[in-house]
Design a protein around this motif. Structure first.
Motif, PDB file in Angstrom:
ATOM      1  N   LEU A  16      43.078  32.212  30.018  1.00 30.83           N
ATOM      2  CA  LEU A  16      42.337  32.549  31.227  1.00 30.83           C
ATOM      3  C   LEU A  16      40.856  32.690  30.930  1.00 30.83           C
ATOM      4  O   LEU A  16      40.020  32.140  31.645  1.00 30.83           O
ATOM      5  CB  LEU A  16      42.885  33.843  31.843  1.00 30.83           C
ATOM      6  N   ALA A  20      38.660  29.849  32.919  1.00 35.12           N
ATOM      7  CA  ALA A  20      37.966  30.308  34.126  1.00 35.12           C
ATOM      8  C   ALA A  20      36.527  29.808  34.214  1.00 35.12           C
ATOM      9  O   ALA A  20      36.113  29.316  35.272  1.00 35.12           O
ATOM     10  CB  ALA A  20      38.036  31.827  34.234  1.00 35.12           C
ATOM     11  N   TRP A  29      41.546  34.191  40.423  1.00 37.17           N
ATOM     12  CA  TRP A  29      42.515  34.242  39.344  1.00 37.17           C
ATOM     13  C   TRP A  29      43.405  35.470  39.433  1.00 37.17           C
ATOM     14  O   TRP A  29      42.950  36.543  39.791  1.00 37.17           O
ATOM     15  CB  TRP A  29      41.783  34.267  38.000  1.00 37.17           C
ATOM     16  N   LEU A  50      38.179  37.306  38.899  1.00 37.45           N
ATOM     17  CA  LEU A  50      39.535  37.811  38.736  1.00 37.45           C
ATOM     18  C   LEU A  50      39.882  38.595  39.996  1.00 37.45           C
ATOM     19  O   LEU A  50      39.242  39.584  40.324  1.00 37.45           O
ATOM     20  CB  LEU A  50      39.627  38.719  37.502  1.00 37.45           C
TER      21      LEU A  50
END
Length: 193
Positions: A16, A20, A29, A50
């Motif tokens: 991640l 990202a 996310w 996020l």
């Protein structure tokens, strides 16, 4: 997603954090996996878009997330309480009997977090039985009653590629179907000494 061991959580975190920044900023996310305290700050600061952490399974991680989110001055982070509905020792998650207290803690004690719902991980073969889904739905009813919110305000994240249709029939609002979209995961083979 697979059940998160310490090793797989690091892999998910690294993936991640690496992916990202390479993708459009408007992607929201969701982090799924066992989140270790030492990974909270790099995750929050490294993935500014996020939107949710789906795997809050104890007060310690909730408190840590709350502190870090508050310290960087971002909007509240949505979280789900992870419930171990199968009772498997290999799974993370709060025992169903403890989910109300953890949801209350997030709601009342963590102003930088927004309680969004409950989630569970399937069995070892990444499927769940109807009993697992029924248990999570029962937990939602108890949490909503305790928090005095309507059930529609409490998401249920349950169901993966092998059982998502059953999960939807049983009330899931969020399914995880990565292997259906991207194919089965390949795991590195363990080397024998």
């Amino acid at each position: 997603m697979m059940p998160a061991t310490a090793a797989s959580a690091r892999i998910m975190y690294k993936n991640l954090s690496r992916k990202a920044p390479q993708l459009p900023d408007d992607i929201e996310w969701h982090f799924i996996g066992n989140l270790q305290s030492n990974k909270v700050k790099p995750l929050i600061s490294g993935v500014p878009n996020l939107a949710m952490v789906e795997t809050v399974d104890d007060e310690k991680i909730a408190n840590h997330l709350d502190r870090i989110v508050g310290s960087i001055g971002r909007k509240p982070l949505r979280v789900m309480v992870q419930v171990n509905t199968s009772g498997e020792e290999s799974k993370h998650g709060v025992d169903p009997a403890g989910c109300v207290e953890l949801a209350k803690h997030v709601t009342l004690g963590c102003p930088n977090l927004e309680f969004s719902g409950l989630m569970t991980i399937g069995m070892l073969d990444y499927t769940s039985t109807p009993e697992n889904f029924k248990m999570l739905a029962k937990c939602r009813s108890e949490v909503c009653k305790a928090l005095e919110i309507v059930e529609e305000q409490c998401e249920l994240s349950m169901g993966m590629s092998g059982d998502f249709e059953l999960a939807i029939e049983m009330g899931s609002t969020n399914v995880r179907i990565g292997s259906t979209i991207f194919g089965a995961r390949e795991y590195p083979k363990k080397q024998l000494n």
